[in-house]
Motif scaffolding. Structure first.
Motif, PDB file in Angstrom:
ATOM      1  N   GLU A  83       0.640  27.024  42.797  1.00  0.00           N
ATOM      2  CA  GLU A  83       0.166  26.017  43.804  1.00  0.00           C
ATOM      3  C   GLU A  83      -0.463  24.862  42.917  1.00  0.00           C
ATOM      4  O   GLU A  83      -0.586  23.849  43.013  1.00  0.00           O
ATOM      5  N   ASP A  84      -1.329  25.487  41.665  1.00  0.00           N
ATOM      6  CA  ASP A  84      -1.956  24.424  40.857  1.00  0.00           C
ATOM      7  C   ASP A  84      -0.963  23.541  40.212  1.00  0.00           C
ATOM      8  O   ASP A  84      -1.578  22.609  39.614  1.00  0.00           O
ATOM      9  N   ILE A  85       0.299  23.864  40.071  1.00  0.00           N
ATOM     10  CA  ILE A  85       1.213  22.935  39.506  1.00  0.00           C
ATOM     11  C   ILE A  85       1.873  22.172  40.433  1.00  0.00           C
ATOM     12  O   ILE A  85       2.422  21.084  40.040  1.00  0.00           O
ATOM     13  N   CYS A  86       2.512  22.748  41.505  1.00  0.00           N
ATOM     14  CA  CYS A  86       3.163  21.972  42.736  1.00  0.00           C
ATOM     15  C   CYS A  86       2.507  20.617  42.933  1.00  0.00           C
ATOM     16  O   CYS A  86       1.310  20.715  43.386  1.00  0.00           O
ATOM     17  N   VAL A  87       3.377  19.576  43.123  1.00  0.00           N
ATOM     18  CA  VAL A  87       2.962  18.502  43.536  1.00  0.00           C
ATOM     19  C   VAL A  87       3.294  17.940  44.808  1.00  0.00           C
ATOM     20  O   VAL A  87       3.173  16.842  45.298  1.00  0.00           O
ATOM     21  N   GLY A  88       4.066  19.123  45.567  1.00  0.00           N
ATOM     22  CA  GLY A  88       4.481  18.852  47.013  1.00  0.00           C
ATOM     23  C   GLY A  88       5.435  18.019  47.239  1.00  0.00           C
ATOM     24  O   GLY A  88       5.687  17.136  48.427  1.00  0.00           O
ATOM     25  N   CYS A  89       6.436  17.673  46.190  1.00  0.00           N
ATOM     26  CA  CYS A  89       7.420  16.447  46.346  1.00  0.00           C
ATOM     27  C   CYS A  89       8.593  17.086  47.349  1.00  0.00           C
ATOM     28  O   CYS A  89       9.405  16.349  47.755  1.00  0.00           O
ATOM     29  N   LYS A  90       8.684  18.171  47.663  1.00  0.00           N
ATOM     30  CA  LYS A  90       9.822  19.007  48.292  1.00  0.00           C
ATOM     31  C   LYS A  90      11.002  19.070  47.990  1.00  0.00           C
ATOM     32  O   LYS A  90      12.071  19.309  48.714  1.00  0.00           O
ATOM     33  N   VAL A  91      11.459  18.901  46.761  1.00  0.00           N
ATOM     34  CA  VAL A  91      12.824  19.020  46.029  1.00  0.00           C
ATOM     35  C   VAL A  91      13.208  20.393  46.255  1.00  0.00           C
ATOM     36  O   VAL A  91      14.330  20.501  46.511  1.00  0.00           O
ATOM     37  N   CYS A  92      12.371  21.320  46.159  1.00  0.00           N
ATOM     38  CA  CYS A  92      12.742  22.791  46.417  1.00  0.00           C
ATOM     39  C   CYS A  92      13.335  23.117  47.610  1.00  0.00           C
ATOM     40  O   CYS A  92      14.208  23.790  47.762  1.00  0.00           O
ATOM     41  N   THR A  93      12.609  22.503  48.670  1.00  0.00           N
ATOM     42  CA  THR A  93      12.994  22.785  49.834  1.00  0.00           C
ATOM     43  C   THR A  93      14.217  22.433  50.266  1.00  0.00           C
ATOM     44  O   THR A  93      15.003  22.563  51.083  1.00  0.00           O
ATOM     45  N   GLU A 106      -1.058  21.078  55.393  1.00  0.00           N
ATOM     46  CA  GLU A 106      -2.660  21.250  55.444  1.00  0.00           C
ATOM     47  C   GLU A 106      -3.001  21.376  53.828  1.00  0.00           C
ATOM     48  O   GLU A 106      -3.998  20.753  53.439  1.00  0.00           O
ATOM     49  N   THR A 107      -1.895  21.974  52.902  1.00  0.00           N
ATOM     50  CA  THR A 107      -2.365  22.144  51.371  1.00  0.00           C
ATOM     51  C   THR A 107      -1.540  21.010  50.683  1.00  0.00           C
ATOM     52  O   THR A 107      -1.886  20.546  49.639  1.00  0.00           O
ATOM     53  N   GLY A 108      -0.357  20.441  51.432  1.00  0.00           N
ATOM     54  CA  GLY A 108       0.376  19.556  50.501  1.00  0.00           C
ATOM     55  C   GLY A 108       1.413  20.375  49.426  1.00  0.00           C
ATOM     56  O   GLY A 108       1.814  19.522  48.515  1.00  0.00           O
ATOM     57  N   LYS A 109       1.439  21.466  49.570  1.00  0.00           N
ATOM     58  CA  LYS A 109       2.170  22.238  48.562  1.00  0.00           C
ATOM     59  C   LYS A 109       3.394  22.982  49.351  1.00  0.00           C
ATOM     60  O   LYS A 109       3.524  23.039  50.641  1.00  0.00           O
TER      61      LYS A 109
END
Length: 158
Positions: A83-93, A106-109
């Motif tokens: 989570e400290d690296i994740c920018v929440g771009c959602k490409v993985c989803t 809530e976390t943007g991750k």
């Protein structure tokens, strides 16, 4: 020895203990909405099916992440979101063909199963054995036994 979750939907009763254990293990609350495993209820058949990240070898999520926030845990083999690296771009989803990575508003991750550092709470909590944590080489053993039983129990000449 690598291990993986083995799910036997025929044993699932839909009790949601796996979802509760997961949310408590990861967030300290009993809230199925925060679980990384979901039990799907197929009303037309009455079937209940637990579903979570399969920790696939191909790991599309890991390869798709532009900031390398998803990494392989050396001990468990799990593909883990940092989570400290994740920018929440959602490409993985988008890249996950199974839909088992979720964006958390809530976390943007994003979140996904991390096998609880090699001791999955969902497997420990499952009262029927529908979810077990087994040697990764033998996750299909029950299906092989079932097929062998069917073939071996055929009447001669049938």
């Amino acid at each position: 020895m690598q291990k993986s979750l083995h799910i036997n939907a025929d044993k699932c009763t839909g009790c949601l203990q796996c979802e509760m254990a997961c949310s408590f293990e990861n967030y300290g609350v009993f809230n199925t909405a925060q679980s990384r495993i979901k039990v799907f209820d197929f009303h037309h058949t009455g079937k209940k099916v637990p579903y979570t990240c399969t920790q696939c070898d191909e790991a599309w999520c890991l390869h798709a992440c532009p900031v390398e926030a998803i990494q392989v845990d050396a001990a468990s083999g799990a593909k883990v979101v940092h989570e400290d690296i994740c920018v929440g771009c959602k490409v993985c989803t988008i890249s996950c063909p199974f839909g088992t990575i979720n964006y958390v508003q809530e976390t943007g991750k994003v979140q996904k199963c991390d096998l609880c550092d090699g001791n999955p709470a969902c497997a420990d909590a499952c009262p029927t054995g529908a979810i077990t944590y087994v040697d990764a080489n033998w996750t299909g053993l029950d299906k092989m036994r079932e097929w062998a039983d069917k073939v071996g129990n055929q009447a001669a000449g049938a």
